[in-house]
Design a protein around this motif. Sequence first.
Motif, PDB file in Angstrom:
ATOM      1  N   UNK A 139       0.924  -1.226  -0.020  1.00  0.00           N
ATOM      2  CA  UNK A 139       0.043   0.106  -0.012  1.00  0.00           C
ATOM      3  C   UNK A 139       0.848   1.364   0.005  1.00  0.00           C
ATOM      4  N   UNK A 140       1.876   1.175   0.825  1.00  0.00           N
ATOM      5  CA  UNK A 140       2.836   2.297   0.982  1.00  0.00           C
ATOM      6  C   UNK A 140       3.377   2.636  -0.662  1.00  0.00           C
ATOM      7  N   UNK A 141       3.784   1.554  -1.271  1.00  0.00           N
ATOM      8  CA  UNK A 141       4.465   1.847  -2.837  1.00  0.00           C
ATOM      9  C   UNK A 141       3.438   2.424  -3.411  1.00  0.00           C
ATOM     10  N   UNK A 142       2.201   2.011  -3.208  1.00  0.00           N
ATOM     11  CA  UNK A 142       1.258   2.690  -4.250  1.00  0.00           C
ATOM     12  C   UNK A 142       0.860   4.050  -4.132  1.00  0.00           C
ATOM     13  N   UNK A 143       1.021   4.256  -2.718  1.00  0.00           N
ATOM     14  CA  UNK A 143       0.701   5.731  -2.519  1.00  0.00           C
ATOM     15  C   UNK A 143       1.895   6.719  -2.921  1.00  0.00           C
ATOM     16  N   UNK A 194       7.790  15.632  -0.980  1.00  0.00           N
ATOM     17  CA  UNK A 194       6.622  15.110  -0.782  1.00  0.00           C
ATOM     18  C   UNK A 194       6.471  13.620  -0.187  1.00  0.00           C
ATOM     19  N   UNK A 195       7.254  12.890  -1.159  1.00  0.00           N
ATOM     20  CA  UNK A 195       7.246  11.416  -0.955  1.00  0.00           C
ATOM     21  C   UNK A 195       8.046  11.198   0.708  1.00  0.00           C
ATOM     22  N   UNK A 196       9.034  11.896   0.937  1.00  0.00           N
ATOM     23  CA  UNK A 196       9.324  11.663   2.490  1.00  0.00           C
ATOM     24  C   UNK A 196       8.420  11.986   3.681  1.00  0.00           C
ATOM     25  N   UNK A 197       7.895  13.232   3.359  1.00  0.00           N
ATOM     26  CA  UNK A 197       6.550  13.443   4.277  1.00  0.00           C
ATOM     27  C   UNK A 197       5.800  12.271   4.236  1.00  0.00           C
ATOM     28  N   UNK A 198       5.386  11.802   3.194  1.00  0.00           N
ATOM     29  CA  UNK A 198       4.018  10.825   2.875  1.00  0.00           C
ATOM     30  C   UNK A 198       4.729   9.611   3.855  1.00  0.00           C
ATOM     31  N   UNK A 199       5.926   9.012   3.536  1.00  0.00           N
ATOM     32  CA  UNK A 199       6.695   7.852   4.328  1.00  0.00           C
ATOM     33  C   UNK A 199       6.516   8.395   5.691  1.00  0.00           C
ATOM     34  N   UNK A 200       6.879   9.289   6.205  1.00  0.00           N
ATOM     35  CA  UNK A 200       6.941   9.380   7.638  1.00  0.00           C
ATOM     36  C   UNK A 200       5.582   9.395   8.308  1.00  0.00           C
ATOM     37  N   UNK A 201       4.479  10.212   7.531  1.00  0.00           N
ATOM     38  CA  UNK A 201       3.190  10.160   7.897  1.00  0.00           C
ATOM     39  C   UNK A 201       2.586   8.641   8.097  1.00  0.00           C
ATOM     40  N   UNK A 208       2.094   8.043  -6.602  1.00  0.00           N
ATOM     41  CA  UNK A 208       1.387   9.206  -7.046  1.00  0.00           C
ATOM     42  C   UNK A 208       2.130  10.368  -6.701  1.00  0.00           C
ATOM     43  N   UNK A 209       3.133  10.555  -6.195  1.00  0.00           N
ATOM     44  CA  UNK A 209       3.772  11.750  -5.798  1.00  0.00           C
ATOM     45  C   UNK A 209       5.067  12.069  -6.469  1.00  0.00           C
ATOM     46  N   UNK A 210       5.565  13.104  -7.345  1.00  0.00           N
ATOM     47  CA  UNK A 210       6.822  13.431  -7.945  1.00  0.00           C
ATOM     48  C   UNK A 210       7.820  13.934  -7.174  1.00  0.00           C
ATOM     49  N   UNK A 211       7.555  14.748  -6.195  1.00  0.00           N
ATOM     50  CA  UNK A 211       8.473  15.457  -5.390  1.00  0.00           C
ATOM     51  C   UNK A 211       9.086  14.443  -4.335  1.00  0.00           C
ATOM     52  N   UNK A 212      10.543  14.183  -4.280  1.00  0.00           N
ATOM     53  CA  UNK A 212      10.839  13.318  -3.182  1.00  0.00           C
ATOM     54  C   UNK A 212      10.663  14.037  -1.724  1.00  0.00           C
TER      55      UNK A 212
END
Length: 214
Positions: A77-81, A90-97, A84-88
């Motif tokens: 599920x994490x990889x799928x989310x 933003x991806x770091x923020x999502x990973x943390x959340x 959807x994001x281009x900016x690293x």
Amino acid sequence: MPRIAAPTNVEQREQTQRKILAAFGTLLFTHGLPGLTMTDVARQAGVGRTAVYNYFADLEQLLVAYALDETGRFVSDLKSELALLDSPVDRLALYIRVQMEDLARRHLPPGPAMRSVLSPGSFAKLGVHVGELNAVLQDILRDGMEQGYIPTNDVTALSPLIHGSLAASASRGNEQHAGEHAAHIDGAVRFIQAGVGVVFNADGHPVRGFPAAG
């Protein structure tokens, strides 16, 4: 003869196994691992004790199966989310959340506790998914460095520091109001982003302020 609830025996077995895993997860969350027995799991699942043993030889095998099932779905599920994001950044923020949300509700005991109750072989099986998470995080960090958002550093050294911060910051077992919980996660995101070197401008946008790695 027991009534078959599912269309086929295979589906019936899958449903029963899912019930057992779900019951085990509930008991882990409400009572913890110490003192937990297969009889407790059978009672929670609403099946006979023998039925549990038909699927899992002992509590260790059940714990490993549950952990692999939980972490496998989480990584997928994490990889799928993230895709959807281009900016690293933003991806770091999502990973943390996502990690903090998972740690707050996770039924699994933390790593040291798992190591103390599992054989070395069983514990090693869980390391596969830990390695996958490390790889996901390291890819995000590497991409941030290549785009100049994060100063060049050793990603293999950074990832365990980040995971350690996540584990220490998680509100596992602590009751928080929704606003407090969101603010807690926001603080962790800012702390970890600052820790790896992300810089934001006055408008709150990340700045490419470092020489691109590679």
